[in-house]
Scaffold this motif. Structure first.
Motif, PDB file in Angstrom:
ATOM      1  N   UNK A   1      -6.475  -0.566 -35.344  1.00 15.62           N
ATOM      2  CA  UNK A   1      -5.421   0.342 -35.874  1.00 15.62           C
ATOM      3  C   UNK A   1      -4.633  -0.586 -36.644  1.00 15.62           C
ATOM      4  N   UNK A   2      -4.431  -1.669 -36.550  1.00  8.77           N
ATOM      5  CA  UNK A   2      -3.765  -2.689 -37.579  1.00  8.77           C
ATOM      6  C   UNK A   2      -4.072  -2.766 -39.046  1.00  8.77           C
ATOM      7  N   UNK A   3      -5.641  -2.678 -38.843  1.00  6.91           N
ATOM      8  CA  UNK A   3      -6.557  -2.735 -40.297  1.00  6.91           C
ATOM      9  C   UNK A   3      -6.407  -1.414 -40.624  1.00  6.91           C
ATOM     10  N   UNK A   4      -6.577  -0.384 -39.909  1.00  2.00           N
ATOM     11  CA  UNK A   4      -6.896   1.073 -40.494  1.00  2.00           C
ATOM     12  C   UNK A   4      -5.620   1.659 -40.949  1.00  2.00           C
ATOM     13  N   UNK A   5      -4.391   1.597 -40.344  1.00  2.00           N
ATOM     14  CA  UNK A   5      -3.252   2.023 -40.476  1.00  2.00           C
ATOM     15  C   UNK A   5      -3.047   3.077 -39.294  1.00  2.00           C
ATOM     16  N   UNK A   6      -1.958   3.276 -38.897  1.00  3.36           N
ATOM     17  CA  UNK A   6      -1.665   4.273 -37.864  1.00  3.36           C
ATOM     18  C   UNK A   6      -1.325   5.651 -38.597  1.00  3.36           C
ATOM     19  N   UNK A   7      -1.709   6.464 -38.374  1.00  2.20           N
ATOM     20  CA  UNK A   7      -1.370   7.943 -38.591  1.00  2.20           C
ATOM     21  C   UNK A   7      -1.336   8.805 -37.337  1.00  2.20           C
ATOM     22  N   UNK A   8      -0.429   9.698 -37.186  1.00  2.00           N
ATOM     23  CA  UNK A   8      -0.543  10.596 -36.114  1.00  2.00           C
ATOM     24  C   UNK A   8       0.511  10.126 -35.078  1.00  2.00           C
ATOM     25  N   UNK A   9       0.532  11.151 -33.865  1.00  3.30           N
ATOM     26  CA  UNK A   9       1.895  10.928 -32.924  1.00  3.30           C
ATOM     27  C   UNK A   9       1.326  10.043 -31.811  1.00  3.30           C
ATOM     28  N   UNK A  10      -0.141   9.906 -31.574  1.00  2.00           N
ATOM     29  CA  UNK A  10      -0.535   9.204 -30.711  1.00  2.00           C
ATOM     30  C   UNK A  10      -1.586   7.844 -30.899  1.00  2.00           C
ATOM     31  N   UNK A  11      -1.254   6.874 -30.156  1.00  2.00           N
ATOM     32  CA  UNK A  11      -2.098   5.688 -30.422  1.00  2.00           C
ATOM     33  C   UNK A  11      -3.581   6.058 -29.975  1.00  2.00           C
ATOM     34  N   UNK A  12      -3.706   6.774 -28.932  1.00  2.00           N
ATOM     35  CA  UNK A  12      -4.824   7.065 -28.107  1.00  2.00           C
ATOM     36  C   UNK A  12      -4.707   8.717 -27.743  1.00  2.00           C
ATOM     37  N   UNK A  13      -5.893   9.355 -27.765  1.00  2.00           N
ATOM     38  CA  UNK A  13      -6.119  10.587 -27.371  1.00  2.00           C
ATOM     39  C   UNK A  13      -5.974  10.480 -25.769  1.00  2.00           C
ATOM     40  N   UNK A  14      -5.559  11.710 -25.205  1.00  2.00           N
ATOM     41  CA  UNK A  14      -5.114  11.632 -23.856  1.00  2.00           C
ATOM     42  C   UNK A  14      -6.401  11.409 -22.825  1.00  2.00           C
ATOM     43  N   UNK A  15      -7.724  11.778 -23.574  1.00  2.00           N
ATOM     44  CA  UNK A  15      -8.822  11.405 -22.866  1.00  2.00           C
ATOM     45  C   UNK A  15      -8.988   9.809 -22.831  1.00  2.00           C
ATOM     46  N   UNK A  16      -8.697   9.477 -24.063  1.00  2.00           N
ATOM     47  CA  UNK A  16      -9.181   7.937 -24.055  1.00  2.00           C
ATOM     48  C   UNK A  16      -8.059   6.911 -23.107  1.00  2.00           C
TER      49      UNK A  16
END
Length: 481
Positions: free
Chosen positions: A84-99
């Motif tokens: 995530x730090x390398x690719x940048x964060x986009x979206x409302x969740x760090x991980x999906x619920x299943x993850x």
């Protein structure tokens, strides 16, 4: 034959008894029904074993998932966090619920496996072996009951953890937090694994006893189950739950037998000849399980006037769970749906099996690690093959039962802040956070109620749930008259 008040002589009475006739066709309906009951009774073993076989491989699929795909899914979730730090964060969740749920499962397994190293299996075995036969018989029955009770509450603990960790953050907090739920889940899995270990140790003592008296008592205790279930009223929903419970118990028994064989083979330095010594006892245990299930279900079907075709319907319901879990907008993971249907929770049993295998098989050197890797690839191949075959069979069963339309029902929308409720078209059979499943059958029943009926009549009406809307523990509190 005798007219008036004439009293027949003894000779005439004996002659009448020897020559009197009757016509069964005068009561044709009754005798036809009796004949159909006999045919139904004869069909039970075949139909029941079809359901048991399908359900058994469903449990195998959910169990192998813990060893094969779950580690890979956890690894993918960890890689996502690291990148995530390398690719940048986009979206409302760090991980999906299943993850998130996968990482929680993996962390629970690692912690419980570490804690299981402090439990000495050999000491537990010798402690149980020192008890009398009667005490061990009582302990074994108590362990079976405790396993059912702990499983029922354990699934609620795990569901509460998953929902607490993945619940949308904008909602008002009404829980105690993720960490307390996580600690409760770890404690549950650890205690349940110890309980299953005691069961395996007791069964191992029974196998190694010289007079086999304990094994005989344990086998006869299975037939007590027939008395406790056959002579009670049982509806289709109750029989569905009983069938799922029997599938889970049979699979658990096979895993316990595997653990016993591993421990015994280790004690005899993996001598193949000792396996043939264990084979008669294993065969007796498996045969008694199958015989008890067949006898129990056959008489339940007979006494409650249920047709043997009901097992095909049960098989279609289980197949529906598998097919619906493959959808993009699935309500739950497949292993969770199996746990709700059958009460089979794979984490404690998987932790115990890993603990036994690690203590029984010594892994040293590059060749040993290569064999472990090849074994893992074999398990992955077996899991994928089993999943493909099950999915193909499930699609056939769902199509044959005309349940395809239910697969495309949209998930139930969460109630909005304005208090509006979702329409009937948006209501679905997805499980709620507590593990129960929503339904609109009760509302449909209310629409067909006569308006002249009073509120008291409505209050006493109960929802008519079909098999898709009932999990294993929904009817536990229902009264069976």
């Amino acid at each position: 034959m005798f007219s008036g008040c004439d009293y027949p002589s003894l000779t005439r009475f004996i002659s009448a008894e020897l020559t009197r006739g009757y016509f069964l066709e005068h009561d044709e309906a009754k005798y036809t029904e009796r004949r159909e009951r006999v045919y139904t009774f004869m069909r039970i073993p075949k139909e029941l074993e079809k359901l048991m076989t399908f359900g058994f491989f469903l449990c195998v699929d959910a169990f192998l998932y813990v060893f094969t795909l779950l580690p890979l899914r956890v690894l993918l979730a960890v890689l996502r966090l690291l990148t995530l730090p390398c690719c940048g964060f986009s979206g409302s969740r760090l991980l999906q619920p299943a993850q998130v749920c996968d990482m929680l499962r993996g962390l629970i397994m690692v912690l419980c496996f570490s804690m299981m190293h402090y439990v000495d299996y050999s000491m537990m075995y010798h402690l149980i072996r020192g008890q009398s036969v009667i005490k061990l018989y009582i302990i074994y029955n108590m362990l079976e009951m405790a396993d059912r009770l702990v499983s029922s509450f354990g699934q609620d603990i795990l569901d509460a953890l998953y929902w607490t960790a993945t619940e949308p953050k904008e909602r008002k907090r009404d829980n105690i937090g993720v960490i307390p739920h996580f600690l409760m889940a770890v404690l549950y899995v650890f205690l349940h694994a110890i309980l299953i270990m005691v069961q395996a140790s007791t069964l191992n003592v029974a196998f190694n006893s010289h007079n086999k008296s304990l094994l005989t008592i344990m086998l006869t205790s299975n037939f007590v189950e027939i008395k406790s279930n056959v002579f009670k009223k049982c509806e289709k929903n109750n029989l569905f739950q009983m069938s799922n419970s029997d599938i889970k118990e049979r699979f658990t028994s096979y895993v316990l037998l595997l653990i016993v064989c591993l421990r015994n083979m280790e004690q005899f330095s993996w001598n193949p000849e000792h396996l043939w010594v264990l084979f008669p006892d294993v065969f007796i245990v498996v045969t008694s399980e199958v015989a008890v299930d067949i006898i129990k279900h056959a008489f339940i079907i007979k006494f409650n006037d249920i047709t043997a075709d009901v097992y095909s319907e049960y098989r279609a319901r289980l197949a529906f769970d598998l097919v619906s879990s493959r959808q993009k907008n699935a309500c739950t993971d497949y292993s969770d749906s199996v746990a709700r249907r059958m009460g089979f929770i794979s984490l404690p049993l998987a932790v115990l099996l890993i603990r036994v295998v690690m203590s029984s098989v010594k892994v040293q050197g590059a060749l040993s690690y290569t064999c472990v890797f090849l074994c893992y690839l074999g398990l992955v191949s077996l899991k994928l093959l089993n999943s493909i075959v099950l999915l193909g069979k499930s699609c056939v069963y769902v199509k044959r039962a005309n349940m395809e339309d239910k697969l495309f029902e949209r998930p139930a929308a969460a109630p909005s802040s304005s208090g509006k409720t979702p329409g009937r078209a948006h209501q679905a059979r997805c499980p709620t956070p507590s593990g129960k499943q929503t339904t609109h059958s009760f509302n449909d029943d209310l629409e067909h109620v006569n308006p002249s009926q009073g509120a008291s009549d409505l209050r006493h009406r109960t929802p008519n749930k079909d098999l898709l809307e009932i999990d294993r523990f929904t009817i536990c509190g229902n009264r069976i008259d």
